[in-house]
Design an enzyme around this catalytic site. Structure first.
Site, PDB file in Angstrom:
ATOM      1  N   THR A 259       0.841  -1.199   0.000  1.00  0.00           N
ATOM      2  CA  THR A 259       0.000   0.000   0.000  1.00  0.00           C
ATOM      3  C   THR A 259       0.869   1.238   0.000  1.00  0.00           C
ATOM      4  O   THR A 259       2.098   1.158  -0.047  1.00  0.00           O
ATOM      5  CB  THR A 259      -0.990  -0.033   1.188  1.00  0.00           C
ATOM      6  OG1 THR A 259      -1.960   0.998   1.029  1.00  0.00           O
ATOM      7  CG2 THR A 259      -0.285   0.130   2.516  1.00  0.00           C
ATOM      8  N   ASN A 260       0.221   2.399  -0.011  1.00  0.00           N
ATOM      9  CA  ASN A 260       0.899   3.686   0.050  1.00  0.00           C
ATOM     10  C   ASN A 260       0.560   4.353   1.368  1.00  0.00           C
ATOM     11  O   ASN A 260      -0.518   4.128   1.902  1.00  0.00           O
ATOM     12  CB  ASN A 260       0.372   4.616  -1.058  1.00  0.00           C
ATOM     13  CG  ASN A 260       0.946   4.292  -2.413  1.00  0.00           C
ATOM     14  OD1 ASN A 260       2.021   3.727  -2.532  1.00  0.00           O
ATOM     15  ND2 ASN A 260       0.214   4.658  -3.432  1.00  0.00           N
TER      16      ASN A 260
END
Ligand code: C5P
Length: 222
Positions: free
Chosen positions: A29-30
């Protein structure tokens, strides 16, 4: 119905960081809290818009009155965005979409007692590019706003994204500063427009940034 300058306007907003599965428990994810996207949804509701919030997982409570669509991956977000923007006035892509995903996701949890796995990655779809292609044929969504989070060459990178993704406006976000960007309540942004205009805003609360963006949107739609 709602009252205000965006009454009867459909505004689709994405928020949060997409999660791309590695296995049954792990994701790529970010860093993204979703705060700026949720603040935009609230600001659009406040001026009367019909708001659809397409959100990757966050810890935030969605604003009252928005239609909320929960997604996890970039692929799910793409499907929801294409579905909801067919008749939308505006798309605002505030989500931090993962640029890469594991080429295959293991359905079971990978065991650490085995050898350490290596990950083969592939690109995720670029949602704004897909939207731009369809918009060229269908004319919808009528306006598109993107974000650029950069740690260097902010304005040059934002300008090239504005053109490549055929945006009406891009919100360029300086993430090198401590007080702006991820997981904080404030942002320092420059707004760049398709006609070449540019406006740098001072350090502001994310809800004030959202009000400024929605203010420009109002002038673009009338
Ligand atoms: O190319 P970059 O990821 O920096 O562009 C940022 C903008 O593009 C944001 O508005 C983001 O929501 C959008 N984006 C997208 N699809 C992707 C990656 C980013 O629509 N796969």
């Amino acid at each position: 119905g709602r009252n205000g300058p965006l009454a009867k306007r459909k505004v689709v907003i994405t928020a949060g960081g997409t999660q791309e599965p590695i296995d049954a428990v792990r994701v790529i994810t970010n860093r993204s809290s979703g705060k700026q996207g949720y603040a935009l949804a609230q600001a659009a509701l406040d001026v009367g818009a019909d708001v659809v919030l397409i959100t990757a997982p966050t810890s935030l409570i969605p604003p009252y009155g928005a239609k909320v669509i929960k997604v996890r991956t970039a692929a799910e977000m793409l499907d929801a965005v294409l579905q909801e923007t067919q008749d939308a006035d505006v798309l605002i892509m505030a989500a931090a979409v993962a640029d890469f995903r594991p080429r295959v996701a293991q359905s079971q949890k990978i065991k650490k007692e085995r050898e350490i796995p290596s990950l083969e990655l592939e690109a995720t779809p670029d949602i704004l590019v897909e939207v731009a292609e369809r918009r060229a044929h269908l004319g919808y969504p009528r306006r598109v706003i993107g974000f650029a989070a950069e740690s260097e060459d902010l304005l040059a990178n934002a300008q090239s994204k504005l053109q490549r993704k055929r945006l009406d406006m891009i919100v360029a976000n300086d993430i090198s500063a401590q007080d702006a960007g991820f997981e904080v309540d404030t942002n320092r942004v420059t707004l760049l427009f398709a006609d070449g205009r540019m406006e740098t805003l001072p350090l502001m609360e994310k809800d004030k940034v959202a009000e400024a963006v929605i203010g420009h949107l109002i002038t673009m739609l009338i």
